[in-house]
Motif scaffolding. Structure first.
Motif, PDB file in Angstrom:
ATOM      1  N   GLU A 118       0.804  -1.214   0.000  1.00 55.60           N
ATOM      2  CA  GLU A 118       0.000   0.000   0.000  1.00 55.60           C
ATOM      3  C   GLU A 118       0.841   1.270   0.000  1.00 55.60           C
ATOM      4  O   GLU A 118       0.499   2.245  -0.667  1.00 55.60           O
ATOM      5  CB  GLU A 118      -0.965  -0.017   1.187  1.00 55.60           C
ATOM      6  N   ARG A 119       1.953   1.280   0.700  1.00 57.43           N
ATOM      7  CA  ARG A 119       2.741   2.508   0.772  1.00 57.43           C
ATOM      8  C   ARG A 119       3.455   2.829  -0.550  1.00 57.43           C
ATOM      9  O   ARG A 119       3.936   3.938  -0.735  1.00 57.43           O
ATOM     10  CB  ARG A 119       3.758   2.407   1.909  1.00 57.43           C
ATOM     11  N   GLU A 211     -10.064   4.947   1.804  1.00 61.08           N
ATOM     12  CA  GLU A 211     -11.245   4.557   2.568  1.00 61.08           C
ATOM     13  C   GLU A 211     -12.508   5.166   1.963  1.00 61.08           C
ATOM     14  O   GLU A 211     -12.521   6.339   1.580  1.00 61.08           O
ATOM     15  CB  GLU A 211     -11.105   5.005   4.028  1.00 61.08           C
ATOM     16  N   ILE A 212     -13.533   4.367   1.869  1.00 58.74           N
ATOM     17  CA  ILE A 212     -14.845   4.805   1.428  1.00 58.74           C
ATOM     18  C   ILE A 212     -15.704   5.065   2.653  1.00 58.74           C
ATOM     19  O   ILE A 212     -15.767   4.233   3.560  1.00 58.74           O
ATOM     20  CB  ILE A 212     -15.510   3.743   0.526  1.00 58.74           C
ATOM     21  N   LEU A 213     -16.344   6.233   2.681  1.00 59.24           N
ATOM     22  CA  LEU A 213     -17.170   6.637   3.817  1.00 59.24           C
ATOM     23  C   LEU A 213     -16.361   6.679   5.112  1.00 59.24           C
ATOM     24  O   LEU A 213     -16.911   6.543   6.209  1.00 59.24           O
ATOM     25  CB  LEU A 213     -18.368   5.688   3.981  1.00 59.24           C
ATOM     26  N   ASN A 217     -11.542   0.246   3.576  1.00 57.43           N
ATOM     27  CA  ASN A 217     -10.417   0.192   2.655  1.00 57.43           C
ATOM     28  C   ASN A 217     -10.788  -0.797   1.553  1.00 57.43           C
ATOM     29  O   ASN A 217     -10.944  -1.999   1.807  1.00 57.43           O
ATOM     30  CB  ASN A 217      -9.149  -0.264   3.374  1.00 57.43           C
ATOM     31  N   ILE A 218     -10.930  -0.290   0.328  1.00 57.03           N
ATOM     32  CA  ILE A 218     -11.429  -1.128  -0.760  1.00 57.03           C
ATOM     33  C   ILE A 218     -10.572  -2.377  -0.943  1.00 57.03           C
ATOM     34  O   ILE A 218     -11.081  -3.458  -1.236  1.00 57.03           O
ATOM     35  CB  ILE A 218     -11.473  -0.322  -2.075  1.00 57.03           C
ATOM     36  N   ARG A 219      -9.283  -2.239  -0.762  1.00 58.96           N
ATOM     37  CA  ARG A 219      -8.379  -3.365  -0.975  1.00 58.96           C
ATOM     38  C   ARG A 219      -8.616  -4.504   0.013  1.00 58.96           C
ATOM     39  O   ARG A 219      -8.230  -5.651  -0.245  1.00 58.96           O
ATOM     40  CB  ARG A 219      -6.926  -2.908  -0.903  1.00 58.96           C
ATOM     41  N   LYS A 220      -9.221  -4.194   1.133  1.00 58.80           N
ATOM     42  CA  LYS A 220      -9.493  -5.230   2.137  1.00 58.80           C
ATOM     43  C   LYS A 220     -10.901  -5.799   1.997  1.00 58.80           C
ATOM     44  O   LYS A 220     -11.270  -6.751   2.677  1.00 58.80           O
ATOM     45  CB  LYS A 220      -9.277  -4.664   3.536  1.00 58.80           C
ATOM     46  N   GLU A 221     -11.707  -5.182   1.125  1.00 60.81           N
ATOM     47  CA  GLU A 221     -13.086  -5.626   0.954  1.00 60.81           C
ATOM     48  C   GLU A 221     -13.290  -6.462  -0.312  1.00 60.81           C
ATOM     49  O   GLU A 221     -14.265  -7.191  -0.423  1.00 60.81           O
ATOM     50  CB  GLU A 221     -14.030  -4.409   0.907  1.00 60.81           C
ATOM     51  N   LEU A 222     -12.369  -6.344  -1.281  1.00 61.82           N
ATOM     52  CA  LEU A 222     -12.538  -7.012  -2.561  1.00 61.82           C
ATOM     53  C   LEU A 222     -11.453  -8.058  -2.786  1.00 61.82           C
ATOM     54  O   LEU A 222     -10.407  -8.047  -2.136  1.00 61.82           O
ATOM     55  CB  LEU A 222     -12.485  -5.986  -3.704  1.00 61.82           C
ATOM     56  N   ALA A 223     -11.712  -8.966  -3.727  1.00 60.15           N
ATOM     57  CA  ALA A 223     -10.657  -9.859  -4.209  1.00 60.15           C
ATOM     58  C   ALA A 223      -9.776  -9.044  -5.139  1.00 60.15           C
ATOM     59  O   ALA A 223     -10.259  -8.463  -6.113  1.00 60.15           O
ATOM     60  CB  ALA A 223     -11.271 -11.045  -4.953  1.00 60.15           C
ATOM     61  N   ILE A 224      -8.483  -8.966  -4.830  1.00 56.46           N
ATOM     62  CA  ILE A 224      -7.601  -8.105  -5.607  1.00 56.46           C
ATOM     63  C   ILE A 224      -6.463  -8.921  -6.218  1.00 56.46           C
ATOM     64  O   ILE A 224      -6.209 -10.057  -5.824  1.00 56.46           O
ATOM     65  CB  ILE A 224      -7.010  -6.964  -4.753  1.00 56.46           C
ATOM     66  N   GLY A 225      -5.781  -8.316  -7.181  1.00 54.67           N
ATOM     67  CA  GLY A 225      -4.662  -8.987  -7.835  1.00 54.67           C
ATOM     68  C   GLY A 225      -4.019  -8.088  -8.858  1.00 54.67           C
ATOM     69  O   GLY A 225      -4.363  -6.911  -8.999  1.00 54.67           O
ATOM     70  N   LYS A 226      -3.060  -8.627  -9.600  1.00 55.47           N
ATOM     71  CA  LYS A 226      -2.394  -7.892 -10.664  1.00 55.47           C
ATOM     72  C   LYS A 226      -3.362  -7.684 -11.821  1.00 55.47           C
ATOM     73  O   LYS A 226      -4.165  -8.570 -12.137  1.00 55.47           O
ATOM     74  CB  LYS A 226      -1.193  -8.682 -11.192  1.00 55.47           C
TER      75      LYS A 226
END
Length: 408
Positions: A118-119, A211-213, A217-226
């Motif tokens: 993230e940083r 952060e939304i609202l 943190n969107i990255r912690k709420e969705l399945a993420i990847g490259k």
């Protein structure tokens, strides 16, 4: 009324599921009756019903199931005796693939396009472009591709965009389901050399750590990847199929987007990348099962011109007179060298200054070598709600007014 035939509500659907009944409708009138026939690729009738009443305008049918994609022709004969009119349409069935392991195509990406901590997310790195060259001795009877690019993607064949949609693919939990698109590429191909190219962007699959609202943190709420791509191209030549799959034989290159995010904005450059061609690798990709997309796509609905432009100490304030949701285009003159930063606002403060949406901006960078001819720049991987835009003062003489595209 235009006389048409539709299959499941579409004139030429590419993803008909034979597990479900097929609804065929027609808008013809003033005929004594109808005959409905459906032919397979071998021109054999697999459905044939005569003496359909003149009052009827639709039929629901079931065809035998099979796992491979097939092309069918629908033929509607209207009238009787010597007074008949023939109408026709075609549809394609879906290729059955419920699980990723059942596909021949692989998820692919550029090797140096990692998920960043993230940083480091906002450090600049050019987006990935993937391409595949192939040769055709003759044009196929038809060519259809199933494909998906995560988070967003744009697909072109021989330099032509294959669709007019933006901010694609569909948002979902990618570890549960992945919606893929299907395109008819028949008219895009040519005898000899051909090239498929995919440009990838972060979209919802590699979102920014914001952060939304103030909570999520969107990255912690969705399945993420490259950012990655999956595709299977079917080339049919008189019933014989040839396939081209996404794999590590595709080529990788570096796109013009140094940063891109749906919410935050983009940094775009025309500076050529000095690095050699990248390396394409196969990756696991998301775990979700594949399903054909049915969600309406985002398109540009209309062009909107500014209602008022005012010079301020901070730059040029452009007011469109209404709050819109969309993207913009601007044309840079051929001798332009430098940067343009465009920020968004929906309203002004008491002093008449725009209340800039935090972190929402687009930055355009032209190379240190003057361009040959004017260049139009259209950031394409973000969308914003705005009424006013502010552009840096030092660029007033080198860029034409911004024309946003309202989206729908």
């Amino acid at each position: 009324m235009k006389e048409t035939i539709t299959i499941n509500g579409k004139t030429k659907p590419l993803t008909v599921d034979l597990n479900e009944p097929i609804l065929i409708e027609w808008s013809m009138t003033n005929h004594q009756g109808y005959r409905l026939q459906i032919f397979n690729e071998q021109q054999q009738a697999v459905y044939d019903v005569s003496n359909i009443a003149a009052s009827e305008n639709k039929m629901e049918i079931l065809l035998p199931q099979h796992p491979q994609r097939k092309k069918y022709q629908v033929k509607l004969t209207a009238g009787a005796g010597n007074d008949v009119t023939i109408y026709s349409s075609v549809f394609f069935t879906i290729e059955k693939r419920e699980k990723p392991k059942e596909t021949m195509g692989k998820w692919i990406t550029r090797l140096d396009d990692p998920i960043k901590k993230e940083r480091f997310y906002f450090s600049e790195e050019k987006n990935s472009c993937l391409s595949r060259f192939f040769t055709l001795e003759k044009c196929p009877s038809y060519a259809v591709i199933d494909c998906c690019g995560l988070g967003f993607y744009r697909l072109s064949v021989n330099g032509k965009m294959v669709s007019d949609v933006y901010l694609n693919s569909d948002v979902t939990n990618y570890d549960q389901v992945v919606y893929y698109d299907t395109y008819d590429l028949t008219d895009f191909l040519q005898e000899g050399d051909n090239r498929i190219e995919v440009e990838l962007a972060n979209g919802w699959y590699n979102p920014a750590p914001i952060e939304i609202l103030g909570r999520y943190n969107i990255r912690k709420e969705l399945a993420i990847g490259k950012p990655c791509f999956w595709g299977e191209l079917q080339l049919n030549d008189e019933g014989e199929n040839r396939y081209i799959y996404s794999d590590n034989q595709w080529q990788s290159s570096f796109g013009p987007y140094l940063q891109n995010n749906l919410y935050i904005g983009e940094i775009v450059t025309d500076v050529p990348d000095p690095r050699p061609e990248g390396k394409t690798v196969q990756i696991a990709g998301p775990a979700g099962r594949f399903k054909p997309s049915f969600i309406p796509k985002i398109k540009r609905a209309q062009s909107i011109v500014p209602q008022k432009m005012t010079e301020t100490a901070a730059g040029l304030l452009i007011d469109f007179g209404q709050i819109i949701s969309g993207q913009f285009a601007c044309t840079l003159e051929e001798d332009f060298i430098g940067q343009i930063r465009i920020s968004y606002a929906e309203r002004l403060d008491e002093q008449g200054n725009p209340l800039i949406i935090p972190l929402r901006s687009v930055e355009l960078m032209a190379s240190t070598i003057p361009m040959k001819g004017s260049s139009q720049m259209i950031p394409s991987f973000n969308e914003t709600s705005l009424r006013k835009r502010q552009r840096g003062r030092s660029f007033l003489k080198t860029a034409t007014p911004i024309i946003p595209f309202a989206m729908r």
